[in-house]
Design an enzyme around this catalytic site. Structure first.
Site, short mmCIF file in Angstrom:
data_model
loop_
_atom_site.label_atom_id
_atom_site.label_comp_id
_atom_site.label_asym_id
_atom_site.label_seq_id
_atom_site.Cartn_x
_atom_site.Cartn_y
_atom_site.Cartn_z
N GLU A 85 0.73 -1.25 -0.04
CA GLU A 85 -0.05 -0.05 -0.02
C GLU A 85 0.83 1.15 0.13
O GLU A 85 0.72 2.13 -0.78
CB GLU A 85 -0.96 0.07 1.47
CG GLU A 85 -1.92 1.20 1.18
CD GLU A 85 -3.19 0.32 0.79
OE1 GLU A 85 -4.23 0.70 1.52
OE2 GLU A 85 -3.30 -0.27 0.00
N ASP A 86 1.80 1.40 0.84
CA ASP A 86 2.37 2.69 1.08
C ASP A 86 3.92 2.92 0.31
O ASP A 86 4.17 3.93 -0.12
CB ASP A 86 3.02 2.71 2.60
CG ASP A 86 1.95 2.72 3.58
OD1 ASP A 86 0.77 2.98 3.02
OD2 ASP A 86 1.97 2.93 4.98
#
Ligand code: MN
Length: 714
Positions: free
Chosen positions: A76-77
């Site tokens: 995600e990041d």
């Protein structure tokens, strides 16, 4: 702040050096991925994954879960692809990280309790591996512990979501300490003043409570001992939020709730619970109307115990629960929720209760077993093999059977929406109506002012509701219209097999129609148009008949080959559950399409020789899926029986999708298990393995309804 060296030291208590090393490698990758990122607390971002891994370490989770915890935010990041995680670690770690990331993407907006409940189920359905949930809960727990660094609005949103979704899930899978902490942290965030007042009141109250409880405990122990009943007596602690909830729900004051003292008496057998009850009532006077026998009449979730209220020392009101250790474990492990393993028979709680114990056993195994691999293999079963959960555009959750398509969804919302369905959007993108839906997707149906109902939909609609509505609609068509529809559809289906209806010579067509048991092409087209036959299956039958006449002139019908991946219109009978290697026969019905039965199946006996309903089938050489099969095990009870059975099955490379248990006579257990196998060879491997267990009396495959019934042996 946890450091990687402190964590490694903790992990080496129960993990091999190689396993600890894997977690350290995951830590290194997380450091690189999150470098330059910070938490709201000002700490380097990587402190969060370390903390999550530490929480999991305290549950003694395996190295793959811990590695996934380290990496849970990198997709995600930091845009690190799943494939890289798989390459650097393994498939399990990659799937776990991916599973946690998918849960993070769900946007939760719940309005009602039913909605929250469905959401919990959706979360569980999306996580095929229960470890995804465990990692997610540890993540949530650390975020809740550090919530005060965020702005107020975010705090409230996350705390509310925790109360509605995540703490109930923790409760359901038996992680009770996590459950209590999540609730208390969320309560503290949402109502800081109430939390503070309540906490200090409890502290004050507990001082006096302890003295009374200790004295009563001693008296009871003495009395039970004299009566020849060794018992364990504990005071019961409530967590802050549960006290608050009671005050709110039952509209009682704090004093009223805290004035009720609570004791738990644990004895060795159910019979002794009743004996102990007599002794308790002999010392303290029972309060009228407070006696509840949940042993003879368990609660619907399987909870068992005897409850009574007595007037204790100094006239104080005391709530007493009497139960066996087993009953207590079950209540504490909390897996006791009806969704985990469905039991059709609600009045008989015993199989349900035993099934839950099985899962509870597995959870215990994770702590006590040397090889956590076996444990993990056993829990890697689909929790919801039969259901999916999708959103309407308004955010409402719909429960659908697995394999449902947008057409099924449309008819589930409303029959009219089904009939007028023109196209659909899945997660905002246009998608074919025939694609099976997945949990978590948002489905939007685009409508046409005119009805669009087509017999083609019968090629992929799976729910009875949709199929019946479609067929009902089609049955009102005029003959000429139906024929036109049918022709178009059959042409389409044949096209994919490179066959053209008008190129067929007269003889070929005749024998094809004969094998279908229909007198003319017109009649066949009409039947397809009216939804009495399914285009794709007719096309398969015609193609089959053509191949046959090319080869030989005999009257024998050449079997159709099935691969199991034809799509939704080929179903496998649930009465006899055929698997590759079995002799099978195809039964055609307009309602369900083609249903594959075992040749020996009793349900098919009456229609077996009717060529319009049944035709021979063969299994294709290469099959890439697994098939559901049921077995019955009869075994002597012994410690760890269920766990041994589960790990034997896991060692044979097989998933268990459900289990029902029954104790027909004392000391003898009967299990009905639903397994996923690739073929008969695979099944016999599983059965051979099971038969090596000492406690096993017999293992048999279940072929029919009669055998499926759990019988009492006498
Ligand atoms: Mn996180």
């Amino acid at each position: 702040m946890d450091s990687i060296s402190a964590l490694s030291k903790k992990l080496s208590d129960y993990l091999e050096p190689k396993q600890v090393e894997q977690v350290q490698r995951a830590y290194k990758l997380a450091c690189e991925a999150h470098s330059g990122q910070f938490r709201s607390s000002g700490d380097p971002y990587v402190s969060h994954p370390i903390a999550v891994a530490s929480i999991l370490g305290s549950f003694r989770m395996d190295e793959d879960s811990l590695s996934a915890a380290m990496l849970h935010d990198v997709i995600e990041d930091s845009g690190i692809p799943k494939s890289l995680i798989e390459k650097k670690f393994n498939k399990d770690v990659a799937n776990l990280v991916d599973g946690v990331s998918k849960l993070d993407q769900l946007k939760i907006s719940t309005q009602t309790e039913a909605q929250a409940e469905n959401f919990q189920k959706m979360v569980l359905a999306m996580a095929k591996d229960i470890r995804v949930i465990v990692v997610k809960l540890a993540d949530r727990l650390h975020n809740m512990r550090t919530l005060f660094y965020l702005d107020r609005e975010k705090q409230l949103r996350i705390a509310k979501e925790t109360l509605e979704i995540y703490s109930p899930i923790a409760h359901r899978i038996g992680m009770n300490s996590v459950y209590r902490e999540l609730e208390d942290l969320a309560f503290q965030t949402i109502y800081p003043t109430r939390h503070e007042r309540l906490t200090s009141a409890i502290k004050k109250n507990r001082g006096s409570q302890n003295k009374v409880i200790k004295k009563m405990q001693k008296d009871l122990e003495k009395r039970l001992h004299q009566g020849g009943l060794p018992a364990l007596i504990e005071g019961r602690e409530k967590h802050v939020y549960s006290i608050y909830r009671k005050m709110k729900e039952r509209k009682r004051s704090f004093d009223e709730i805290m004035d009720v003292f609570a004791l738990k008496i644990i004895v060795d057998t159910p019979a002794n619970c009743y004996k102990a009850l007599g002794l308790v009532h002999g010392i303290y006077k029972p309060v009228d109307g407070r006696f509840k026998d949940y042993i003879a009449l368990p609660k619907s979730n399987g909870y068992q115990s005897i409850h009574t209220g007595v007037v204790g020392i100094e006239g104080l009101s005391v709530e007493i629960q009497l139960k066996t250790q087993e009953m207590d474990d079950m209540a504490e492990n909390g897996i006791a929720s009806h969704w985990l393993y469905k039991s059709g028979n609600k009045s008989d709680t015993s199989p349900q209760v035993k099934a839950r114990r099985w899962v509870a056993n597995l959870l215990e195994m994770s702590e006590s077993y040397d090889s956590s691999k076996e444990f993990i293999e056993s829990v890697k079963t689909d929790i919801f093999p039969d259901e999916i959960y999708v959103f309407t555009p308004q955010g409402k959750i719909m429960e659908m059977s697995a394999g449902s398509t947008a057409i099924d969804f449309a008819y589930a919302v409303h029959t009219d929406i089904g009939h007028h369905c023109r196209a659909c959007r899945i997660n905002r993108k246009l998608a074919p109506l025939s694609v099976p839906l997945e949990s978590g997707q948002t489905i939007e149906i685009l409508r046409d002012p005119l009805p669009q109902t087509s017999p083609a939909w019968l090629n992929f609609a799976v729910t009875p509701r949709a199929r019946n509505s479609i067929r009902h609609y089609l049955s009102n068509l005029k003959t000429s219209e139906a024929k036109k529809f049918g022709k178009k559809l059959l042409d389409q289906s044949l096209q994919s097999m490179s066959i053209r209806l008008r190129d067929l010579d007269k003889d070929d067509l005749r024998s094809a129609l004969d094998s279908l048991g229909v007198r003319s092409l017109n009649k066949l087209l009409e039947e397809i148009g009216l939804g009495k036959r399914v285009g794709n299956i007719v096309a398969m039958q015609i193609s089959n008949s053509l191949n046959q006449t090319g080869n030989k002139k005999s009257k024998d019908v050449v079997p159709l080959e099935i691969t199991g991946s034809e799509g939704l219109i080929v179903n496998f009978a649930i009465c006899c559950k055929p698997i590759p290697g079995d002799s099978v026969i195809g039964h055609f019905t307009a309602e369900r399409g083609l249903v594959v039965h075992q040749e020996r199946c009793k349900n098919i006996l009456a229609v077996r020789e009717d060529p319009t309903q049944c035709f021979p089938l063969n299994w294709h050489q290469e099959l890439s899926r697994t098939f559901s099969v049921e077995i019955k095990i009869i075994a002597n009870d012994e410690p760890g029986l269920l766990a041994n059975i589960a790990s034997s099955i896991a060692q044979a490379g097989t998933d268990i999708s459900s289990i029902k248990t029954h104790e027909p006579e004392s000391g003898i257990y009967e299990f009905n298990l639903d397994l996923q196998v690739s073929d008969r060879l695979h099944l016999s491997k599983v059965i051979r393995r099971l038969k090596t267990l000492k406690a096993i009396i017999s293992v048999n495959r279940i072929h029919d309804q009669e055998m499926r019934k759990i019988k009492t042996l006498h």
